[in-house]
Design an enzyme around this catalytic site. Structure first.
Site, PDB file in Angstrom:
ATOM      1  N   LYS A 175       0.833  -1.208   0.000  1.00  0.00           N
ATOM      2  CA  LYS A 175       0.000   0.000   0.000  1.00  0.00           C
ATOM      3  C   LYS A 175       0.866   1.255   0.000  1.00  0.00           C
ATOM      4  CE  LYS A 175      -0.422  -0.130   5.045  1.00  0.00           C
ATOM      5  NZ  LYS A 175      -1.342  -0.211   6.207  1.00  0.00           N
TER       6      LYS A 175
ATOM      7  N   TYR B  60      14.551  30.653   8.880  1.00  0.00           N
ATOM      8  CA  TYR B  60      13.420  31.402   9.399  1.00  0.00           C
ATOM      9  C   TYR B  60      13.527  31.603  10.908  1.00  0.00           C
ATOM     10  CZ  TYR B  60      11.029  30.731   4.933  1.00  0.00           C
ATOM     11  OH  TYR B  60      10.686  30.741   3.604  1.00  0.00           O
TER      12      TYR B  60
END
Length: 381
Positions: free
Chosen positions: A53, A270
Site C-alpha cells: 500500500k 526562518y
C-alpha cells in the site's frame, strides 16, 4: 560530529546520466527481494505475502510488485480500490486483498478487478453478497476480526453470526492485526492470539493470518497460514529492541546548492533559530519538507537535529527545515567535501530509516511513505 569509516564514504551519484534534480533516491530491488525471502524463510510452512500500500511504502508500487513477484510472492495487500486495480494490472494472477474492505458503492469495481476486500462489518458483508448475485457467483473476500485495534473488523464475539451470514460469499481468509507486536513481551500479544484462535473455531479449514512484519518475529510464531509483512520489506526494523535484521532498500542523496562562511552570531533560516557559535561554514542542500524530510528534524532543546553525511562526517541540520532547503553545519567536514554541486547522504547505510525518523521525532513508516516526487528515482538490482 563523528567521522565515518572510509568504506562508507561513497557519496557520488551512480555512474549514469547526471540527474538535474537536487535529490536522488535509489531503491535497491535486490535488497527488497532478499528481505522478502528472509521473511518467507522465517514464516516456515506459512505463505509469505506482502503489503504494498501507499505506493509500495513510497518506493513505487509497480517496481516493488514486480520485484516481489519475481522473488515468489503471490499474495499482496493494498489499502484501497485504486491501489487494488493498479495491483491487479501488475499481477494478473495474484491474490490481492483490499484492507479498506467494501467502501459503499465500490463493490462492482472490486468484483470486476477480482479483488478480495477485507470485510469487517455486516453492512459490508451484505453489500458484497449482493454484488455476488449481480455477478452470478459467490465473491471471494477476507473476514477481518478486530482483536484489539478498535479500528476495523468484526468483534470476535460475533464470529458465530459472521460464519452464518458469510454463506453468501466465498471467504478465503480470516485475519486480524496486532497492535503491539513490536514489543515481544507485551501480554496483549497473547490475548490477541487467543481471541483470534477463538474466532477461527467457527471457520474450520479457512486460512488464517495475523502476523505483520513484527509479528513474524514474535516468540509465539503466530504465522498460521499467511504472514503479511510490510515495513520490514522496505528496510524498516521489525524488532526495535534489537539490531535491524533487514537490508536497507532506500538511499537518498541531496545536492549542495550553496556554501557560505558565517561569523559568530550570524543566524540561519526562518526566525533565526540557529546562531553561529563560532566561525562556521554552512551548506544548503536542495531538499526540504516538500520532499518528505520532516520539519520536525529541526533541532529542538530536547532533541538533536537531523543529520547528513558529508565526506564521511556527520553534519547536523541547522536552522529550520524549510519547504525546499535544509542548511547543514559543515564546519568540521573534511576539506573540500562540502562544495557546490556535491552530494550528501540523508538516508542509506550510515543513516538508516530508523535514525532519520528518530531525529525527526516520527516513525520510519512516515519517512518512507512521504519521500517526495521531486527526486530523481533510480532502481538498482
Amino acid at each position: 560530529m563523528g567521522i565515518i569509516s572510509p568504506a562508507k564514504r561513497s557519496l557520488t551519484a551512480p555512474a549514469a546520466t547526471e540527474p538535474v534534480e537536487t535529490g536522488l533516491l535509489t531503491i535497491d530491488l535486490s535488497a527488497l527481494a532478499a528481505n522478502w525471502r528472509m521473511l518467507a524463510a522465517l514464516a516456515g510452512s506459512a505463505q509469505c505475502g506482502a503489503v504494498v500500500k501507499a505506493d509500495g511504502y513510497g518506493l513505487g508500487q509497480a517496481a516493488v510488485m514486480r520485484a516481489l513477484s519475481g522473488a515468489g510472492c503471490k499474495t499482496f495487500f493494498v489499502a484501497n480500490l485504486l491501489e487494488g486495480e493498479t495491483a491487479r494490472a501488475l499481477a494478473p494472477d495474484a491474490a490481492i486483498y483490499v484492507l479498506d474492505g467494501v467502501v459503499p458503492g465500490c463493490a462492482p469495481r472490486l468484483a470486476a478487478a477480482e479483488l478480495r476486500p477485507c470485510i469487517g462489518s455486516f453492512a459490508e458483508l451484505e453489500e458484497w453478497a449482493a454484488a455476488g448475485v449481480t455477478f452470478g457467483r459467490k465473491l471471494e473476500a477476507a473476514l477481518h476480526f478486530d482483536t484489539g485495534m478498535n479500528r476495523l473488523g468484526f468483534a470476535p464475539r460475533d464470529a458465530a453470526d459472521v460464519a452464518i451470514r458469510a454463506r453468501g460469499i466465498a471467504p478465503t481468509l480470516i485475519m486480524s492485526h496486532f497492535l503491539s507486536s513490536q514489543s515481544a513481551d507485551d501480554p496483549v500479544n497473547d490475548r490477541q492470539i487467543a481471541d483470534f484462535l477463538a474466532a477461527r473455531t467457527h471457520f474450520p479449514g479457512l486460512s488464517g493470518s495475523i502476523a505483520n512484519s513484527s509479528g513474524v518475529f514474535l516468540p509465539q510464531k503466530p504465522h498460521f497460514d499467511l504472514v503479511r509483512p510490510g515495513y520490514a520489506l522496505y528496510g524498516g526494523n521489525p524488532t526495535p529492541q534489537a539490531a535491524n535484521p533487514m537490508r536497507p532498500v532506500a538511499r537518498l542523496l541531496a545536492r549542495i546548492v550553496s556554501v557560505r562562511d558565517l561569523t559568530p552570531g550570524e543566524t540561519v533560516g526562518y526566525d533565526g533559530v540557529w546562531k553561529a557559535p563560532r566561525p562556521s561554514r554552512v551548506a544548503t542542500i536542495g531538499a526540504g519538507y516538500a520532499d518528505g524530510l520532516p520539519i520536525s528534524a529541526t533541532a529542538a532543546p530536547d532533541k538533536p537535529a537531523g543529520e547528513a553525511i558529508v565526506g564521511g562526517a556527520r553534519c547536523p541540520f541547522i536552522g529550520r527545515v524549510s519547504m525546499d532547503y535544509i542548511v547543514l553545519d559543515v564546519t568540521d567536514a573534511p576539506k573540500g567535501a562540502a562544495e557546490r554541486g556535491q552530494w550528501v547522504e540523508l538516508l542509506g547505510e550510515t543513516i538508516d530509516v530508523e535514525a532519520l525518523a528518530g531525529r525527526a521525532r516520527t516513525i520510519g513508516y512516515e519517512v518512507l511513505t512521504r519521500l517526495g516526487r521531486r527526486y530523481s528515482r533510480r532502481y538498482a538490482g
